[in-house]
Scaffold this motif. Sequence first.
Motif, mmCIF file in Angstrom:
data_model
loop_
_atom_site.group_PDB
_atom_site.id
_atom_site.type_symbol
_atom_site.label_atom_id
_atom_site.label_comp_id
_atom_site.label_asym_id
_atom_site.label_seq_id
_atom_site.Cartn_x
_atom_site.Cartn_y
_atom_site.Cartn_z
ATOM 1 N N GLN A 67 10.578 6.479 -2.432
ATOM 2 C CA GLN A 67 10.200 5.666 -3.545
ATOM 3 C C GLN A 67 9.605 4.700 -2.656
ATOM 4 O OE1 GLN A 67 11.202 3.435 -7.001
ATOM 5 N NE2 GLN A 67 13.343 4.310 -6.334
ATOM 6 N N ASN A 68 8.425 5.651 -1.145
ATOM 7 C CA ASN A 68 7.185 5.052 -1.164
ATOM 8 C C ASN A 68 5.693 5.911 -0.962
ATOM 9 O OD1 ASN A 68 8.224 3.273 1.731
ATOM 10 N ND2 ASN A 68 9.651 4.344 1.877
ATOM 11 N N MET A 69 4.996 5.385 -0.120
ATOM 12 C CA MET A 69 3.780 5.945 -0.648
ATOM 13 C C MET A 69 2.885 7.395 1.046
ATOM 14 S SD MET A 69 1.482 3.293 -1.194
ATOM 15 C CE MET A 69 0.333 4.224 -2.553
ATOM 16 N N LEU A 70 4.339 8.230 0.934
ATOM 17 C CA LEU A 70 4.822 8.865 2.458
ATOM 18 C C LEU A 70 3.751 10.641 1.391
ATOM 19 C CD1 LEU A 70 7.679 9.204 3.909
ATOM 20 C CD2 LEU A 70 5.770 7.347 4.730
ATOM 21 N N GLN A 71 1.985 10.714 2.135
ATOM 22 C CA GLN A 71 1.848 12.187 1.815
ATOM 23 C C GLN A 71 3.058 13.333 2.898
ATOM 24 O OE1 GLN A 71 -2.094 11.795 2.716
ATOM 25 N NE2 GLN A 71 -2.432 9.946 0.217
ATOM 26 N N ALA A 72 3.261 13.020 3.978
ATOM 27 C CA ALA A 72 4.054 14.167 4.725
ATOM 28 C C ALA A 72 5.687 13.750 5.116
ATOM 29 C CB ALA A 72 2.894 14.503 5.892
ATOM 30 N N VAL A 91 13.233 11.599 0.691
ATOM 31 C CA VAL A 91 11.790 11.225 0.372
ATOM 32 C C VAL A 91 11.933 11.316 -0.788
ATOM 33 C CG1 VAL A 91 11.297 11.378 2.805
ATOM 34 C CG2 VAL A 91 11.693 13.357 1.569
ATOM 35 N N ASP A 92 12.808 11.009 -1.530
ATOM 36 C CA ASP A 92 11.922 11.301 -3.406
ATOM 37 C C ASP A 92 10.704 10.517 -3.579
ATOM 38 O OD1 ASP A 92 15.074 11.049 -2.681
ATOM 39 O OD2 ASP A 92 14.925 12.524 -4.816
ATOM 40 N N ASN A 93 10.568 10.656 -4.779
ATOM 41 C CA ASN A 93 9.295 10.276 -4.998
ATOM 42 C C ASN A 93 8.357 8.956 -4.148
ATOM 43 O OD1 ASN A 93 10.581 10.160 -7.710
ATOM 44 N ND2 ASN A 93 12.006 9.182 -7.280
ATOM 45 N N ASN A 94 8.000 10.071 -2.986
ATOM 46 C CA ASN A 94 6.576 10.086 -2.431
ATOM 47 C C ASN A 94 5.285 10.715 -3.021
ATOM 48 O OD1 ASN A 94 7.387 8.237 -0.462
ATOM 49 N ND2 ASN A 94 9.058 9.466 -0.139
ATOM 50 N N LEU A 95 4.218 10.703 -2.318
ATOM 51 C CA LEU A 95 3.557 11.854 -2.861
ATOM 52 C C LEU A 95 3.272 12.892 -1.440
ATOM 53 C CD1 LEU A 95 0.945 9.094 -2.231
ATOM 54 C CD2 LEU A 95 1.816 10.091 -4.234
ATOM 55 N N ASN A 125 8.082 14.517 -6.066
ATOM 56 C CA ASN A 125 7.053 14.449 -5.304
ATOM 57 C C ASN A 125 5.808 15.405 -5.665
ATOM 58 O OD1 ASN A 125 7.284 13.480 -2.746
ATOM 59 N ND2 ASN A 125 9.551 13.974 -2.441
ATOM 60 N N PRO A 126 4.477 16.063 -6.093
ATOM 61 C CA PRO A 126 3.555 16.779 -6.352
ATOM 62 C C PRO A 126 3.148 17.827 -5.082
ATOM 63 C CG PRO A 126 2.121 15.002 -5.151
ATOM 64 C CD PRO A 126 4.103 14.352 -4.948
ATOM 65 N N TYR A 127 4.426 18.490 -5.157
ATOM 66 C CA TYR A 127 4.549 19.333 -4.582
ATOM 67 C C TYR A 127 3.086 21.107 -5.141
ATOM 68 C CZ TYR A 127 9.005 18.208 -2.812
ATOM 69 O OH TYR A 127 9.776 18.055 -1.905
ATOM 70 N N ASN A 128 2.490 21.292 -3.418
ATOM 71 C CA ASN A 128 2.053 22.685 -3.382
ATOM 72 C C ASN A 128 2.812 23.522 -3.090
ATOM 73 O OD1 ASN A 128 0.687 24.983 -2.336
ATOM 74 N ND2 ASN A 128 -0.579 23.109 -1.649
ATOM 75 N N CYS A 129 2.811 24.301 -4.784
ATOM 76 C CA CYS A 129 3.834 25.539 -4.184
ATOM 77 C C CYS A 129 2.813 27.446 -4.413
ATOM 78 C CB CYS A 129 4.087 25.611 -6.488
ATOM 79 S SG CYS A 129 5.567 24.777 -6.085
#
Length: 434
Positions: A314-319, A334-338, A361-365
Amino acid sequence: MNVAVLLLLGLGLLEAEGRCFFNRTQEHCVCYNLSQENLGSIIQCLPASVVEFSGGDLERYIAFPISDLDPSTTEMLGSLVIKKIIFSDLLVPEVLLARVLRFFSYTSVEELVFESCIFEGRGNWDEMAGQHLPILSLRFHNVTSAPLTGREWDFSRLRRWLETLQELAVTGSHVTSLPCDIGRVFRALRSLDMAQNSLGDESLMPAFCKGAFPQLQVLSLQRNNVTSYHSVCKSVQLLPELQHLDLSQNKLMADPSSSCQWPVSLRIFNLSDTGLNEVLTPLPPSLEVLDMSCNHLHAVDISLSSLKKLFLSQNMLQAVPSIRNYPMLDTLQVDNNLITELPWDEVKLLGRLQDVAAAGNPYNCSCSRAGGLQALAGMGHLGQGWPQNYVCHSPPRYQGRLVKDVPVSVLQCNSAAVIAPVCIAFALLGVAGA
């Protein structure tokens, strides 16, 4: 009514009707609003290991005569198996508490809890001077009492008992200060929980002065009015045994010029839900567990060679932070980040990393990225949330699908890697035929 009866009532006397209920499975007995008329129901509490007395107003018993115990009463108290006593929703005159508490020395009670109680007046604690009690854990939650400031003499009367106490909790009770001399009484205290109070930066340094809490290992300042990271660091420098510090649910601010060094003994540090948008430094160098979840972090670029567990949910990590910076890491959340992908190339190099939680997380699949997550799941490294909370955000053809359902075979992911060797083989056959 003799002293033994008053003690067994646990200060739970009240005019209203009440009785005791014993849960034999849990060995827990609860008595509601006991009075002299229904005292007989307390007999069923004698085999219990935990006894709770709820409801009562003891003001009218202030003048109740209390004498020394006779041998038969002492023997009876010593035979009880009660280890924990809870007092809840009680109005307690402190003068009565001061006169009764010393009789616990005849029991085997190890834990004493006061919940939602109001302490009135001020007791004469002289009778407790030099008195030892078997109680090792003392807890107060949501209690109202006189301020601790100016009570140093009272605590000195309780010194022989308090200097053997191992756990103390005063939570949700609007405490604004903890005087230095009081802290010096607690010579053996291992755990101090001051969560949900009103302690501020200016009250920390006096509380943890030289000689206070010399054996303290666990300290919780959760949900107070602490704002300065530097002030906390300076305040706990004199706690040489401190291993676990909880600052969660405070609103911390960075001190750019801070050079404070944390106690080298510190191993567990909780900075969750503190409003941070950057990692505050310096961090304790020998940390093994760091919790910075529920903040506003965009990146985490730190190295901790001893770190074993890192919580960044629950942060705003992109990586994901570079796992190479934590060679001992075995748990990463690292749940619920970016985050759009997990660094599979790094993860597979670190055999110690066994527990990864990265749901929401919003995964690129794309094939390689989905394949890395599927490989982690296949090795049993993805914890709770797999597969239902691992959802593709891109590319468009997979948006909304579960990561586990993305095809990752070589033919589907990289047809060129299959077709090219076939074409080369046919070409070589053609040359050979010519």
